[in-house]
Design a protein around this motif. Structure first.
Motif, short mmCIF file in Angstrom:
data_model
loop_
_atom_site.label_atom_id
_atom_site.label_comp_id
_atom_site.label_asym_id
_atom_site.label_seq_id
_atom_site.Cartn_x
_atom_site.Cartn_y
_atom_site.Cartn_z
N ALA A 280 27.09 16.08 -66.21
CA ALA A 280 27.73 15.23 -65.20
C ALA A 280 26.73 14.22 -64.64
CB ALA A 280 28.33 16.09 -64.09
N GLN A 281 25.53 14.68 -64.34
CA GLN A 281 24.50 13.77 -63.83
C GLN A 281 24.08 12.76 -64.89
OE1 GLN A 281 23.13 13.41 -60.66
NE2 GLN A 281 24.97 14.61 -60.26
N ALA A 282 24.08 13.17 -66.15
CA ALA A 282 23.73 12.24 -67.23
C ALA A 282 24.76 11.13 -67.32
CB ALA A 282 23.63 13.00 -68.57
N ARG A 283 26.03 11.48 -67.19
CA ARG A 283 27.07 10.45 -67.23
C ARG A 283 26.91 9.48 -66.06
NH1 ARG A 283 29.94 14.98 -69.04
NH2 ARG A 283 30.68 14.71 -71.16
N VAL A 284 26.62 10.00 -64.87
CA VAL A 284 26.42 9.14 -63.70
C VAL A 284 25.25 8.20 -63.93
CG1 VAL A 284 25.71 9.16 -61.28
CG2 VAL A 284 27.48 10.74 -62.06
N ALA A 285 24.21 8.71 -64.57
CA ALA A 285 23.00 7.92 -64.82
C ALA A 285 23.15 6.98 -66.02
CB ALA A 285 21.81 8.84 -65.05
N GLY A 286 24.28 7.07 -66.72
CA GLY A 286 24.50 6.20 -67.86
C GLY A 286 23.86 6.68 -69.14
N VAL B 283 24.80 25.22 -65.62
CA VAL B 283 23.69 24.26 -65.58
C VAL B 283 23.95 23.12 -66.55
CG1 VAL B 283 21.22 23.96 -66.06
CG2 VAL B 283 22.02 25.97 -64.79
N ARG B 284 24.41 23.43 -67.76
CA ARG B 284 24.67 22.38 -68.76
C ARG B 284 25.72 21.39 -68.26
NH1 ARG B 284 26.87 25.08 -72.63
NH2 ARG B 284 28.95 24.34 -72.22
#
Length: 84
Positions: free
Chosen positions: A32-38, A26-27
């Motif tokens: 990964a999604q945080a990086r995509v979202a900036g 989960v982490r």
């Protein structure tokens, strides 16, 4: 934070396949999604150094291979995008 049973089960299945805990699964997904979202994410994993000699060797090996597709880059792109 409470996860739905479906999300928890999926994290467990992925963990079983990858040898990671559900928490790690989960982490990593959220990071990964945080990086995509900036969103800034602290690096938790150790960064590997780049072996430039190995990169050069791979590049030479790839460059020495024969060209199989003789089309121009534009023709390849047009075929891929259905324009040809």
């Amino acid at each position: 934070m409470t996860l739905s049973p479906e999300t928890e089960q999926l994290a467990r299945l992925v963990g079983a396949q990858t040898g990671k805990t559900p928490d790690e699964v989960v982490r990593e997904a959220v990071e990964a999604q945080a990086r995509v979202a900036g969103v800034a994410v602290a690096d938790t994993a150790e960064r590997k150094t780049i072996d430039l000699d190995r990169v050069r060797a791979i590049t030479r090996r790839v460059a020495s291979r024969p060209l199989i597709d003789r089309r121009t880059p534009r023709d390849i792109r047009d075929d891929a995008w259905g324009r040809g």
